[in-house]
Design a protein around this motif. Structure first.
Motif, PDB file in Angstrom:
ATOM      1  N   VAL A  31      28.927 -11.497  23.378  1.00 28.34           N
ATOM      2  CA  VAL A  31      28.047 -12.091  22.364  1.00 28.34           C
ATOM      3  C   VAL A  31      27.150 -13.144  22.994  1.00 28.34           C
ATOM      4  O   VAL A  31      25.959 -13.222  22.685  1.00 28.34           O
ATOM      5  CB  VAL A  31      28.881 -12.680  21.199  1.00 28.34           C
ATOM      6  N   GLY A  32      27.689 -13.949  23.890  1.00 28.84           N
ATOM      7  CA  GLY A  32      26.876 -14.948  24.581  1.00 28.84           C
ATOM      8  C   GLY A  32      25.761 -14.329  25.405  1.00 28.84           C
ATOM      9  O   GLY A  32      24.641 -14.837  25.443  1.00 28.84           O
ATOM     10  N   LEU A  33      26.068 -13.221  26.062  1.00 34.38           N
ATOM     11  CA  LEU A  33      25.051 -12.532  26.854  1.00 34.38           C
ATOM     12  C   LEU A  33      23.947 -11.971  25.961  1.00 34.38           C
ATOM     13  O   LEU A  33      22.755 -12.112  26.261  1.00 34.38           O
ATOM     14  CB  LEU A  33      25.695 -11.412  27.670  1.00 34.38           C
ATOM     15  N   VAL A  35      23.087 -13.031  22.950  1.00 33.17           N
ATOM     16  CA  VAL A  35      22.313 -14.141  22.383  1.00 33.17           C
ATOM     17  C   VAL A  35      21.395 -14.742  23.438  1.00 33.17           C
ATOM     18  O   VAL A  35      20.251 -15.094  23.148  1.00 33.17           O
ATOM     19  CB  VAL A  35      23.261 -15.209  21.781  1.00 33.17           C
ATOM     20  N   SER A  36      21.865 -14.841  24.672  1.00 30.04           N
ATOM     21  CA  SER A  36      21.016 -15.382  25.747  1.00 30.04           C
ATOM     22  C   SER A  36      19.809 -14.492  26.019  1.00 30.04           C
ATOM     23  O   SER A  36      18.693 -14.985  26.236  1.00 30.04           O
ATOM     24  CB  SER A  36      21.832 -15.544  27.026  1.00 30.04           C
ATOM     25  N   ILE A  37      20.031 -13.195  26.011  1.00 30.87           N
ATOM     26  CA  ILE A  37      18.906 -12.269  26.196  1.00 30.87           C
ATOM     27  C   ILE A  37      17.924 -12.409  25.040  1.00 30.87           C
ATOM     28  O   ILE A  37      16.706 -12.431  25.242  1.00 30.87           O
ATOM     29  CB  ILE A  37      19.418 -10.824  26.342  1.00 30.87           C
ATOM     30  N   PHE A  38      18.445 -12.521  23.819  1.00 31.70           N
ATOM     31  CA  PHE A  38      17.582 -12.706  22.651  1.00 31.70           C
ATOM     32  C   PHE A  38      16.791 -14.009  22.750  1.00 31.70           C
ATOM     33  O   PHE A  38      15.588 -14.040  22.467  1.00 31.70           O
ATOM     34  CB  PHE A  38      18.431 -12.697  21.372  1.00 31.70           C
ATOM     35  N   GLN A  39      17.448 -15.085  23.178  1.00 29.22           N
ATOM     36  CA  GLN A  39      16.746 -16.366  23.314  1.00 29.22           C
ATOM     37  C   GLN A  39      15.690 -16.309  24.413  1.00 29.22           C
ATOM     38  O   GLN A  39      14.613 -16.904  24.274  1.00 29.22           O
ATOM     39  CB  GLN A  39      17.740 -17.488  23.619  1.00 29.22           C
ATOM     40  N   ALA A  40      15.994 -15.633  25.488  1.00 27.20           N
ATOM     41  CA  ALA A  40      15.004 -15.528  26.565  1.00 27.20           C
ATOM     42  C   ALA A  40      13.816 -14.679  26.139  1.00 27.20           C
ATOM     43  O   ALA A  40      12.674 -14.970  26.504  1.00 27.20           O
ATOM     44  CB  ALA A  40      15.659 -14.937  27.806  1.00 27.20           C
ATOM     45  N   ALA A  41      14.062 -13.650  25.346  1.00 28.36           N
ATOM     46  CA  ALA A  41      12.974 -12.773  24.916  1.00 28.36           C
ATOM     47  C   ALA A  41      12.084 -13.438  23.883  1.00 28.36           C
ATOM     48  O   ALA A  41      10.872 -13.229  23.879  1.00 28.36           O
ATOM     49  CB  ALA A  41      13.543 -11.473  24.353  1.00 28.36           C
ATOM     50  N   THR A  42      12.684 -14.236  23.000  1.00 26.98           N
ATOM     51  CA  THR A  42      11.898 -14.864  21.936  1.00 26.98           C
ATOM     52  C   THR A  42      11.524 -16.304  22.237  1.00 26.98           C
ATOM     53  O   THR A  42      10.766 -16.909  21.489  1.00 26.98           O
ATOM     54  CB  THR A  42      12.679 -14.829  20.612  1.00 26.98           C
ATOM     55  N   GLN A  43      12.031 -16.859  23.304  1.00 29.89           N
ATOM     56  CA  GLN A  43      11.804 -18.253  23.703  1.00 29.89           C
ATOM     57  C   GLN A  43      12.215 -19.235  22.611  1.00 29.89           C
ATOM     58  O   GLN A  43      11.584 -20.275  22.429  1.00 29.89           O
ATOM     59  CB  GLN A  43      10.353 -18.466  24.121  1.00 29.89           C
ATOM     60  N   LEU A  49      22.027 -21.569  17.635  1.00 30.41           N
ATOM     61  CA  LEU A  49      21.839 -20.123  17.730  1.00 30.41           C
ATOM     62  C   LEU A  49      22.805 -19.509  18.740  1.00 30.41           C
ATOM     63  O   LEU A  49      23.231 -18.372  18.590  1.00 30.41           O
ATOM     64  CB  LEU A  49      20.399 -19.794  18.111  1.00 30.41           C
ATOM     65  N   SER A  50      23.184 -20.260  19.743  1.00 35.98           N
ATOM     66  CA  SER A  50      24.134 -19.722  20.715  1.00 35.98           C
ATOM     67  C   SER A  50      25.581 -20.026  20.336  1.00 35.98           C
ATOM     68  O   SER A  50      26.492 -19.318  20.761  1.00 35.98           O
ATOM     69  CB  SER A  50      23.844 -20.289  22.109  1.00 35.98           C
ATOM     70  N   PHE A  51      25.804 -21.053  19.541  1.00 41.95           N
ATOM     71  CA  PHE A  51      27.167 -21.460  19.214  1.00 41.95           C
ATOM     72  C   PHE A  51      27.756 -20.683  18.043  1.00 41.95           C
ATOM     73  O   PHE A  51      28.899 -20.225  18.097  1.00 41.95           O
ATOM     74  CB  PHE A  51      27.201 -22.962  18.918  1.00 41.95           C
ATOM     75  N   VAL A  52      27.001 -20.534  16.980  1.00 45.52           N
ATOM     76  CA  VAL A  52      27.519 -19.930  15.749  1.00 45.52           C
ATOM     77  C   VAL A  52      27.919 -18.464  15.945  1.00 45.52           C
ATOM     78  O   VAL A  52      29.011 -18.071  15.512  1.00 45.52           O
ATOM     79  CB  VAL A  52      26.506 -20.103  14.595  1.00 45.52           C
ATOM     80  N   PRO A  53      27.124 -17.616  16.582  1.00 48.10           N
ATOM     81  CA  PRO A  53      27.575 -16.228  16.773  1.00 48.10           C
ATOM     82  C   PRO A  53      28.846 -16.119  17.622  1.00 48.10           C
ATOM     83  O   PRO A  53      29.700 -15.284  17.347  1.00 48.10           O
ATOM     84  CB  PRO A  53      26.404 -15.553  17.481  1.00 48.10           C
ATOM     85  N   LYS A  54      28.974 -16.981  18.631  1.00 45.37           N
ATOM     86  CA  LYS A  54      30.189 -16.962  19.439  1.00 45.37           C
ATOM     87  C   LYS A  54      31.401 -17.354  18.611  1.00 45.37           C
ATOM     88  O   LYS A  54      32.478 -16.756  18.739  1.00 45.37           O
ATOM     89  CB  LYS A  54      30.054 -17.914  20.627  1.00 45.37           C
ATOM     90  N   LEU A  55      31.239 -18.355  17.774  1.00 45.45           N
ATOM     91  CA  LEU A  55      32.330 -18.799  16.917  1.00 45.45           C
ATOM     92  C   LEU A  55      32.736 -17.714  15.931  1.00 45.45           C
ATOM     93  O   LEU A  55      33.924 -17.438  15.746  1.00 45.45           O
ATOM     94  CB  LEU A  55      31.917 -20.073  16.172  1.00 45.45           C
ATOM     95  N   LEU A  56      31.763 -17.074  15.315  1.00 45.07           N
ATOM     96  CA  LEU A  56      32.056 -15.993  14.380  1.00 45.07           C
ATOM     97  C   LEU A  56      32.714 -14.807  15.078  1.00 45.07           C
ATOM     98  O   LEU A  56      33.648 -14.184  14.541  1.00 45.07           O
ATOM     99  CB  LEU A  56      30.781 -15.549  13.672  1.00 45.07           C
ATOM    100  N   ALA A  57      32.264 -14.492  16.280  1.00 39.45           N
ATOM    101  CA  ALA A  57      32.866 -13.392  17.033  1.00 39.45           C
ATOM    102  C   ALA A  57      34.305 -13.719  17.431  1.00 39.45           C
ATOM    103  O   ALA A  57      35.177 -12.840  17.396  1.00 39.45           O
ATOM    104  CB  ALA A  57      32.031 -13.097  18.272  1.00 39.45           C
ATOM    105  N   ALA A  58      34.555 -14.969  17.794  1.00 41.38           N
ATOM    106  CA  ALA A  58      35.916 -15.365  18.157  1.00 41.38           C
ATOM    107  C   ALA A  58      36.849 -15.265  16.954  1.00 41.38           C
ATOM    108  O   ALA A  58      37.982 -14.772  17.073  1.00 41.38           O
ATOM    109  CB  ALA A  58      35.924 -16.786  18.714  1.00 41.38           C
ATOM    110  N   PHE A  59      36.393 -15.702  15.783  1.00 39.94           N
ATOM    111  CA  PHE A  59      37.225 -15.602  14.582  1.00 39.94           C
ATOM    112  C   PHE A  59      37.448 -14.143  14.185  1.00 39.94           C
ATOM    113  O   PHE A  59      38.549 -13.769  13.771  1.00 39.94           O
ATOM    114  CB  PHE A  59      36.607 -16.377  13.421  1.00 39.94           C
ATOM    115  N   ALA A  60      36.429 -13.317  14.320  1.00 36.82           N
ATOM    116  CA  ALA A  60      36.583 -11.896  13.997  1.00 36.82           C
ATOM    117  C   ALA A  60      37.573 -11.234  14.959  1.00 36.82           C
ATOM    118  O   ALA A  60      38.407 -10.420  14.539  1.00 36.82           O
ATOM    119  CB  ALA A  60      35.232 -11.189  14.055  1.00 36.82           C
TER     120      ALA A  60
END
Length: 89
Positions: A31-33, A35-43, A49-60
């Motif tokens: 998930v971090g990878l 999100v990082s690709i998404f952040q690099a593509a959209t600047q 944006l990088s913390f919340v998806p990781k947290l949700l993925a860890a809980f899932a």
């Protein structure tokens, strides 16, 4: 108790630790990878944006793999506690 038994118990503990932690670490890494690709593509460089998806993925992952992780840890603890008489005596 000889040094070989101590090393065996320690090795088994570390192997159990790595086995139990691997699903969460792999999912959060993926998930971090993404999100990082998404952040690099959209600047967009927002910290949440990088913390919340990781947290949700860890809980899932905990929700899905949690019972297996708990049973693995309980089996290891039972094995260690049952081996105490043979190690001490």
């Amino acid at each position: 108790m000889d040094p070989q038994q101590v090393l065996t118990i320690g090795r088994d503990g570390l192997l159990t630790l790595l086995t139990v932690c691997a699903p969460i670490l792999m999912v959060v890494l993926a998930v971090g990878l993404i999100v990082s690709i998404f952040q690099a593509a959209t600047q967009i460089h927002e910290a949440t944006l990088s913390f919340v998806p990781k947290l949700l993925a860890a809980f899932a992952t905990l929700g899905i793999a949690g019972p297996w992780m708990l049973s693995t840890l309980v089996d290891y603890i039972q094995q260690v506690l049952q081996s105490i008489p043979s190690v001490v005596g």
